[in-house]
Motif scaffolding. Structure first.
Motif, PDB file in Angstrom:
ATOM      1  N   GLN A  46      90.002  66.907   1.095  1.00 37.63           N
ATOM      2  CA  GLN A  46      88.893  66.847   2.052  1.00 37.63           C
ATOM      3  C   GLN A  46      89.385  66.921   3.493  1.00 37.63           C
ATOM      4  OE1 GLN A  46      86.722  63.346   0.864  1.00 37.63           O
ATOM      5  NE2 GLN A  46      85.209  64.596  -0.223  1.00 37.63           N
ATOM      6  N   ASP A  47      90.543  66.359   3.749  1.00 38.97           N
ATOM      7  CA  ASP A  47      91.111  66.414   5.089  1.00 38.97           C
ATOM      8  C   ASP A  47      91.367  67.859   5.497  1.00 38.97           C
ATOM      9  OD1 ASP A  47      92.401  64.546   7.270  1.00 38.97           O
ATOM     10  OD2 ASP A  47      93.771  66.245   6.998  1.00 38.97           O
ATOM     11  N   PHE A  72     102.654  70.310   6.378  1.00 35.65           N
ATOM     12  CA  PHE A  72     102.640  68.899   5.969  1.00 35.65           C
ATOM     13  C   PHE A  72     101.557  68.647   4.924  1.00 35.65           C
ATOM     14  CE2 PHE A  72     104.372  68.155  10.420  1.00 35.65           C
ATOM     15  CZ  PHE A  72     105.669  67.942   9.991  1.00 35.65           C
ATOM     16  N   HIS A  73     100.400  69.220   5.167  1.00 32.90           N
ATOM     17  CA  HIS A  73      99.279  68.938   4.275  1.00 32.90           C
ATOM     18  C   HIS A  73      99.479  69.574   2.897  1.00 32.90           C
ATOM     19  CE1 HIS A  73      95.367  67.258   3.622  1.00 32.90           C
ATOM     20  NE2 HIS A  73      95.078  68.334   2.925  1.00 32.90           N
ATOM     21  N   MET A 108      89.916  69.812   8.864  1.00 30.83           N
ATOM     22  CA  MET A 108      90.835  70.382   9.858  1.00 30.83           C
ATOM     23  C   MET A 108      90.688  71.901   9.954  1.00 30.83           C
ATOM     24  SD  MET A 108      92.309  68.124  11.579  1.00 30.83           S
ATOM     25  CE  MET A 108      93.572  69.073  12.394  1.00 30.83           C
ATOM     26  N   GLU A 109      90.465  72.573   8.842  1.00 29.75           N
ATOM     27  CA  GLU A 109      90.266  74.023   8.904  1.00 29.75           C
ATOM     28  C   GLU A 109      89.004  74.352   9.697  1.00 29.75           C
ATOM     29  OE1 GLU A 109      90.366  75.423   4.864  1.00 29.75           O
ATOM     30  OE2 GLU A 109      92.541  75.684   4.916  1.00 29.75           O
ATOM     31  N   ASP A 110      87.930  73.614   9.455  1.00 29.72           N
ATOM     32  CA  ASP A 110      86.695  73.849  10.214  1.00 29.72           C
ATOM     33  C   ASP A 110      86.938  73.629  11.710  1.00 29.72           C
ATOM     34  OD1 ASP A 110      85.321  74.456   7.904  1.00 29.72           O
ATOM     35  OD2 ASP A 110      84.303  72.511   7.761  1.00 29.72           O
ATOM     36  N   LYS A 111      87.605  72.546  12.033  1.00 25.57           N
ATOM     37  CA  LYS A 111      87.901  72.229  13.437  1.00 25.57           C
ATOM     38  C   LYS A 111      88.774  73.319  14.062  1.00 25.57           C
ATOM     39  CE  LYS A 111      89.720  68.312  16.098  1.00 25.57           C
ATOM     40  NZ  LYS A 111      90.258  66.951  15.981  1.00 25.57           N
TER      41      LYS A 111
END
Length: 144
Positions: free
Chosen positions: A78-79, A64-65, A83-86
């Motif tokens: 930036q999103d 989706f992103h 999300m990758e870090d999380k």
């Protein structure tokens, strides 16, 4: 002009749909994170199953992103970083839990195997006293 407005409206609708779907996937990841970080013992089988599901959730997010970034990179990059870090923090956390559990199980398994070896499988040498020609036992011992 009407054609341009129609195309713009279609793109806006597509962006809204992608953002909505991405939001649903992000909510799934948050629920998964909350489950893993709860203050009670975790079932290792559930951890493994949820780890697989977490990987699929991130694939869905990425799909989706990526579509959103293709349409408007500046508004959405930036999103992805957040999300990758999380995601990688969570994957690392869960992988450590699973590995520790497997190490513990292997350690317990090898310990259990050693403690359950049958004593009948161990052959000890037989010892007997040598009897001299006079019929008296000597202090010489023979191993058989």
């Amino acid at each position: 002009m009407s054609e341009d407005n129609s195309k713009s409206s279609e793109v806006d609708d597509e962006v809204r749909t992608l953002i909505k779907n991405r939001g649903i996937v992000k909510a799934k990841m948050t629920r998964m994170e909350n489950w893993f970080k709860q203050d009670k013992p975790l079932d290792i089988v559930q951890c493994k199953l949820r780890l697989e599901q977490l990987m699929q959730i991130f694939k869905d997010y990425d799909n989706f992103h990526t579509e959103l970034e293709v349409m408007d990179y500046e508004s959405h990059h930036q999103d992805r970083e957040i999300m990758e870090d999380k995601y990688f923090d969570l994957i690392s956390f869960v992988t450590k839990i699973v590995n520790q559990s497997e190490d513990t199980q292997q350690s317990n398994s090898s310990t259990d195997n050693r403690s359950t070896i049958s004593h009948s499988s161990i052959k000890l040498p037989e010892i007997s006293r040598a009897i001299s020609n006079t019929g008296q036992a000597s202090s010489n011992y023979l191993l058989h």
